[in-house]
Scaffold this motif. Structure first.
Motif, PDB file in Angstrom:
ATOM      1  N   ALA A 127      71.155  86.405  14.245  1.00  0.00           N
ATOM      2  CA  ALA A 127      71.456  87.549  15.112  1.00  0.00           C
ATOM      3  C   ALA A 127      72.593  87.214  16.059  1.00  0.00           C
ATOM      4  O   ALA A 127      72.809  86.060  16.429  1.00  0.00           O
ATOM      5  N   GLY A 128      73.306  88.266  16.434  1.00  0.00           N
ATOM      6  CA  GLY A 128      74.345  88.143  17.440  1.00  0.00           C
ATOM      7  C   GLY A 128      73.765  88.343  18.827  1.00  0.00           C
ATOM      8  O   GLY A 128      72.547  88.477  19.002  1.00  0.00           O
ATOM      9  N   PRO A 129      74.622  88.394  19.841  1.00  0.00           N
ATOM     10  CA  PRO A 129      74.138  88.510  21.225  1.00  0.00           C
ATOM     11  C   PRO A 129      73.566  89.886  21.566  1.00  0.00           C
ATOM     12  O   PRO A 129      72.919  90.040  22.596  1.00  0.00           O
ATOM     13  N   SER A 130      73.810  90.878  20.717  1.00  0.00           N
ATOM     14  CA  SER A 130      73.287  92.229  20.952  1.00  0.00           C
ATOM     15  C   SER A 130      73.083  92.908  19.609  1.00  0.00           C
ATOM     16  O   SER A 130      73.565  92.435  18.573  1.00  0.00           O
ATOM     17  N   GLU A 131      72.367  94.037  19.616  1.00  0.00           N
ATOM     18  CA  GLU A 131      72.132  94.779  18.376  1.00  0.00           C
ATOM     19  C   GLU A 131      73.438  95.280  17.776  1.00  0.00           C
ATOM     20  O   GLU A 131      73.639  95.224  16.557  1.00  0.00           O
ATOM     21  N   ASP A 132      74.333  95.764  18.621  1.00  0.00           N
ATOM     22  CA  ASP A 132      75.613  96.271  18.127  1.00  0.00           C
ATOM     23  C   ASP A 132      76.443  95.162  17.497  1.00  0.00           C
ATOM     24  O   ASP A 132      77.071  95.363  16.449  1.00  0.00           O
ATOM     25  N   LYS A 133      76.465  93.988  18.136  1.00  0.00           N
ATOM     26  CA  LYS A 133      77.236  92.872  17.596  1.00  0.00           C
ATOM     27  C   LYS A 133      76.614  92.349  16.302  1.00  0.00           C
ATOM     28  O   LYS A 133      77.324  91.956  15.368  1.00  0.00           O
ATOM     29  N   THR A 134      75.283  92.340  16.232  1.00  0.00           N
ATOM     30  CA  THR A 134      74.615  91.937  14.997  1.00  0.00           C
ATOM     31  C   THR A 134      74.960  92.899  13.869  1.00  0.00           C
ATOM     32  O   THR A 134      75.247  92.485  12.742  1.00  0.00           O
ATOM     33  N   GLU A 135      74.962  94.197  14.171  1.00  0.00           N
ATOM     34  CA  GLU A 135      75.318  95.216  13.180  1.00  0.00           C
ATOM     35  C   GLU A 135      76.751  95.024  12.691  1.00  0.00           C
ATOM     36  O   GLU A 135      77.039  95.109  11.494  1.00  0.00           O
ATOM     37  N   GLU A 136      77.669  94.744  13.625  1.00  0.00           N
ATOM     38  CA  GLU A 136      79.074  94.527  13.259  1.00  0.00           C
ATOM     39  C   GLU A 136      79.228  93.270  12.414  1.00  0.00           C
ATOM     40  O   GLU A 136      79.975  93.256  11.426  1.00  0.00           O
ATOM     41  N   LEU A 137      78.502  92.223  12.790  1.00  0.00           N
ATOM     42  CA  LEU A 137      78.547  90.970  12.038  1.00  0.00           C
ATOM     43  C   LEU A 137      78.049  91.181  10.615  1.00  0.00           C
ATOM     44  O   LEU A 137      78.695  90.778   9.639  1.00  0.00           O
ATOM     45  N   HIS A 138      76.899  91.848  10.481  1.00  0.00           N
ATOM     46  CA  HIS A 138      76.319  92.069   9.159  1.00  0.00           C
ATOM     47  C   HIS A 138      77.163  93.036   8.331  1.00  0.00           C
ATOM     48  O   HIS A 138      77.251  92.895   7.103  1.00  0.00           O
ATOM     49  N   SER A 139      77.777  94.003   8.979  1.00  0.00           N
ATOM     50  CA  SER A 139      78.640  94.945   8.263  1.00  0.00           C
ATOM     51  C   SER A 139      79.815  94.223   7.618  1.00  0.00           C
ATOM     52  O   SER A 139      80.153  94.471   6.451  1.00  0.00           O
ATOM     53  N   ASN A 140      80.449  93.319   8.347  1.00  0.00           N
ATOM     54  CA  ASN A 140      81.569  92.563   7.778  1.00  0.00           C
ATOM     55  C   ASN A 140      81.100  91.602   6.699  1.00  0.00           C
ATOM     56  O   ASN A 140      81.824  91.344   5.733  1.00  0.00           O
ATOM     57  N   ALA A 141      79.873  91.065   6.850  1.00  0.00           N
ATOM     58  CA  ALA A 141      79.319  90.198   5.802  1.00  0.00           C
ATOM     59  C   ALA A 141      79.086  90.983   4.515  1.00  0.00           C
ATOM     60  O   ALA A 141      79.363  90.499   3.410  1.00  0.00           O
ATOM     61  N   VAL A 142      78.589  92.215   4.635  1.00  0.00           N
ATOM     62  CA  VAL A 142      78.372  93.077   3.472  1.00  0.00           C
ATOM     63  C   VAL A 142      79.694  93.378   2.770  1.00  0.00           C
ATOM     64  O   VAL A 142      79.800  93.308   1.536  1.00  0.00           O
ATOM     65  N   ASN A 143      80.705  93.720   3.558  1.00  0.00           N
ATOM     66  CA  ASN A 143      82.020  94.006   2.972  1.00  0.00           C
ATOM     67  C   ASN A 143      82.548  92.805   2.188  1.00  0.00           C
ATOM     68  O   ASN A 143      83.090  92.962   1.086  1.00  0.00           O
ATOM     69  N   LEU A 144      82.392  91.620   2.738  1.00  0.00           N
ATOM     70  CA  LEU A 144      82.887  90.422   2.072  1.00  0.00           C
ATOM     71  C   LEU A 144      82.063  90.106   0.827  1.00  0.00           C
ATOM     72  O   LEU A 144      82.616  89.700  -0.210  1.00  0.00           O
ATOM     73  N   LEU A 145      80.745  90.294   0.892  1.00  0.00           N
ATOM     74  CA  LEU A 145      79.908  90.060  -0.285  1.00  0.00           C
ATOM     75  C   LEU A 145      80.313  90.963  -1.445  1.00  0.00           C
ATOM     76  O   LEU A 145      80.155  90.591  -2.606  1.00  0.00           O
ATOM     77  N   SER A 146      80.856  92.131  -1.132  1.00  0.00           N
ATOM     78  CA  SER A 146      81.310  93.049  -2.187  1.00  0.00           C
ATOM     79  C   SER A 146      82.479  92.473  -2.972  1.00  0.00           C
ATOM     80  O   SER A 146      82.741  92.901  -4.096  1.00  0.00           O
ATOM     81  N   ASN A 147      83.214  91.521  -2.379  1.00  0.00           N
ATOM     82  CA  ASN A 147      84.335  90.880  -3.066  1.00  0.00           C
ATOM     83  C   ASN A 147      83.917  89.665  -3.882  1.00  0.00           C
ATOM     84  O   ASN A 147      84.701  89.166  -4.686  1.00  0.00           O
ATOM     85  N   VAL A 148      82.703  89.178  -3.663  1.00  0.00           N
ATOM     86  CA  VAL A 148      82.236  87.988  -4.374  1.00  0.00           C
ATOM     87  C   VAL A 148      81.875  88.370  -5.806  1.00  0.00           C
ATOM     88  O   VAL A 148      81.185  89.374  -6.022  1.00  0.00           O
ATOM     89  N   PRO A 149      82.331  87.609  -6.800  1.00  0.00           N
ATOM     90  CA  PRO A 149      81.918  87.901  -8.186  1.00  0.00           C
ATOM     91  C   PRO A 149      80.399  87.973  -8.275  1.00  0.00           C
ATOM     92  O   PRO A 149      79.692  87.105  -7.751  1.00  0.00           O
ATOM     93  N   VAL A 150      79.900  89.022  -8.920  1.00  0.00           N
ATOM     94  CA  VAL A 150      78.459  89.276  -8.895  1.00  0.00           C
ATOM     95  C   VAL A 150      77.653  88.128  -9.505  1.00  0.00           C
ATOM     96  O   VAL A 150      76.507  87.886  -9.121  1.00  0.00           O
ATOM     97  N   SER A 151      78.262  87.376 -10.418  1.00  0.00           N
ATOM     98  CA  SER A 151      77.556  86.248 -11.020  1.00  0.00           C
ATOM     99  C   SER A 151      77.265  85.147 -10.002  1.00  0.00           C
ATOM    100  O   SER A 151      76.370  84.324 -10.213  1.00  0.00           O
ATOM    101  N   CYS A 152      78.028  85.123  -8.906  1.00  0.00           N
ATOM    102  CA  CYS A 152      77.857  84.093  -7.875  1.00  0.00           C
ATOM    103  C   CYS A 152      76.887  84.516  -6.778  1.00  0.00           C
ATOM    104  O   CYS A 152      76.633  83.743  -5.841  1.00  0.00           O
ATOM    105  N   LEU A 153      76.342  85.726  -6.881  1.00  0.00           N
ATOM    106  CA  LEU A 153      75.450  86.220  -5.839  1.00  0.00           C
ATOM    107  C   LEU A 153      74.004  85.787  -6.051  1.00  0.00           C
ATOM    108  O   LEU A 153      73.119  86.215  -5.306  1.00  0.00           O
ATOM    109  N   ASP A 154      73.770  84.953  -7.065  1.00  0.00           N
ATOM    110  CA  ASP A 154      72.420  84.448  -7.271  1.00  0.00           C
ATOM    111  C   ASP A 154      71.950  83.597  -6.092  1.00  0.00           C
ATOM    112  O   ASP A 154      70.747  83.425  -5.886  1.00  0.00           O
TER     113      ASP A 154
END
Length: 504
Positions: free
Chosen positions: A251-278
């Protein structure tokens, strides 16, 4: 604007024009004066003061035009420690100057096309990576890392050539991944597993901002990474996916910052080849296995908190695998649905990610099927009525935004192993008609992908109600305009086409 032009406008006497020209002229002169001071040997406090003023002025594109020169850019690069290849960052007194210089460069590069071209000529991306390597493991200079990363993100956003340079020439993928490891203080327990302290403190604001900037820069670097050709690339993407799994579980220091952190993580995971998401899921540890084996009945009645912990953890386990990260993604998706706006930007990335994970990784699909499409017991209400995740997703299947409705329908279709009869059971024919028509499956069948067979999970409630479903059939229009079951309507049109063909 030169002096003669400024004097001409002042002599003309129009009050509004005089005010504007004097302000622009004075700001321009101030910028020029600041750069003249910055090349001199002045105290650090004076440098910081000049840079703070320049940072404010550099937000105005009109002022930047006359002062954005190669010479002035080089002054800022020197102050930001971007020119010295072997100089270490030991003097803490210089840190404020470095940070303010980087802030000025961010504004200037963002607002000036001339500066953007000069950044390529001066090979700014390589200089930024070199500065990152000097400070990647040092927590007390987070501000330097943060604005270095922000400038790297801007460059890779504005120039596609910089993305390629970062990816291959400058080894930006492992470098930026290491920056994330440092921000999260990751301790590896296995090749692709990190230790998660659920009771640990949240990230500091500085660590969170630094991680967000690194995630954004990594997104640009990996934009074209849906295919992997080298084993070394697969390893690096798995390491990055493991770091992102860690990111989702903290978690980040606040709910909003945690949401922003996780949102950017989701965006980046979308670029990872799906075979590597195991690596998003992993086998339970011995401690987790022991905890899972502890049943609620074995705990004393007064141990309410312990019971809640066991119950919570049991919902995140499937087939001996830890599904915490997938559970976080699912909750993230539901929050984005509940938000009720910006679906295309906020919801479709996580829905697409979960769809592709489910299509390729059986354990993820089966876990999500249990969470999203549990055995059907409520057979009296329409599928889109209610507050469950299934109800919310079914409502999206008829959303006005074509992209949103397609990805919501695709996700549910994949969870149903692309079987039409299973999809209709959970969503109803009317909600599924759009996807089935697009796939040419209105008459039934299944999609092109192969899935393992599961045992029948129909509940007694559904088995009792299933015969009544015959009251709802796909209908179509006959050539005479009357309504008839779709199969019969299609067969009549086929006869007409054959007759027309024979006549020809």
């Amino acid at each position: 604007m030169d002096e003669e032009r400024a004097l001409y406008i002042v002599r003309a006497g129009e009050a509004g024009a005089i005010e504007r020209v004097l302000r622009d002229y004075s700001d321009k002169k101030l910028c020029e004066g600041i750069f003249k001071v910055l090349v001199k040997d002045v105290p650090t406090t004076c440098q910081v003061c000049c840079l703070e003023v320049l940072r404010i002025l550099s937000r105005d594109k009109k002022i930047l035009v006359p002062v954005t020169t190669k010479e002035n850019m080089q002054i800022l690069l020197r102050l930001a420690k971007l020119n010295e290849s072997d100089d270490s960052l030991e003097k803490a007194s210089e840190f404020p100057v470095i940070v303010e210089s980087l802030k000025c460069l961010c504004n200037i590069v963002f607002n000036s096309q001339i500066a953007q071209q000069l950044s390529l000529e001066l090979n700014l991306a390589a200089k930024l990576c070199n500065l990152l390597r000097k400070c990647k493991d040092r927590k007390f200079i987070n501000d330097i890392k943060c604005f270095d990363l922000r400038l790297l993100f801007l460059l890779s956003l504005l120039h596609t050539d910089v993305r390629s340079q970062l990816r291959y020439e400058l080894q930006g993928l492992p470098l930026l991944t290491q920056i994330l490891e440092s921000a999260f203080s990751i301790k590896w327990t296995d090749e692709y597993e990190s230790a998660i302290d659920h009771n640990g403190p949240p990230l500091s604001p500085q660590e969170t901002d630094c991680a967000i900037e690194a995630l954004k820069a990594l997104f640009n670097v990996t934009l074209d990474s849906w295919k992997v050709h080298k084993e070394s690339d697969s390893h690096q993407f798995r390491v990055m996916a493991a770091v992102l799994r860690h990111c989702l579980l903290i978690a980040g220091p606040s709910e909003d910052k945690t949401e922003e952190l996780h949102s950017n993580a989701v965006n980046l995971l979308s670029n990872v080849p799906v075979s590597c998401l195991d690596v998003l899921i992993c086998p339970l540890t011995h401690e987790e296995t022991a905890q899972e084996a502890t049943t609620l009945d074995e705990l004393p009645s007064e141990k309410t908190a312990e019971k809640e912990t066991v119950l919570k953890n049991s919902t995140m386990v499937y087939n001996g695998m830890n599904m915490e990260a997938i559970h976080v993604l699912l909750n993230f998706m539901e929050r984005r649905i509940d938000k009720g706006s910006s679906y295309r930007e906020g919801l479709t990335p996580v829905l697409s990610l979960l769809t592709e994970c489910s299509r390729v990784h059986r354990n993820i699909r089966k876990f999500l099927k249990d969470q999203v499409l549990p055995p059907l017991r409520d057979v009296t209400n329409r599928p889109e009525v209610g507050s469950t995740v299934r109800n919310k997703l079914v409502r999206l299947m008829t959303h006005v935004d074509l992209g949103v409705k397609q990805i919501a329908a695709e996700f549910l279709f994949v969870l149903c192993k692309e079987r039409v009869d299973s999809l209709l059971k959970y969503t109803g024919y009317g909600n599924a008609a759009g996807l089935l028509a697009a796939r040419g499956l209105l008459a039934g069948g299944r999609g092109d992908n192969w899935y393992s067979e599961d045992e029948d999970t129909d509940t007694e409630e559904y088995k009792n109600a299933k015969p009544k479903e015959e009251l709802l059939k796909p209908m179509g229009l006959k050539p005479d305009g009357t309504i008839t079951p779709l199969e019969e309507a299609l067969s009549q049109y086929s006869v007409i086409e054959e007759t027309s063909s024979d006549t020809d």
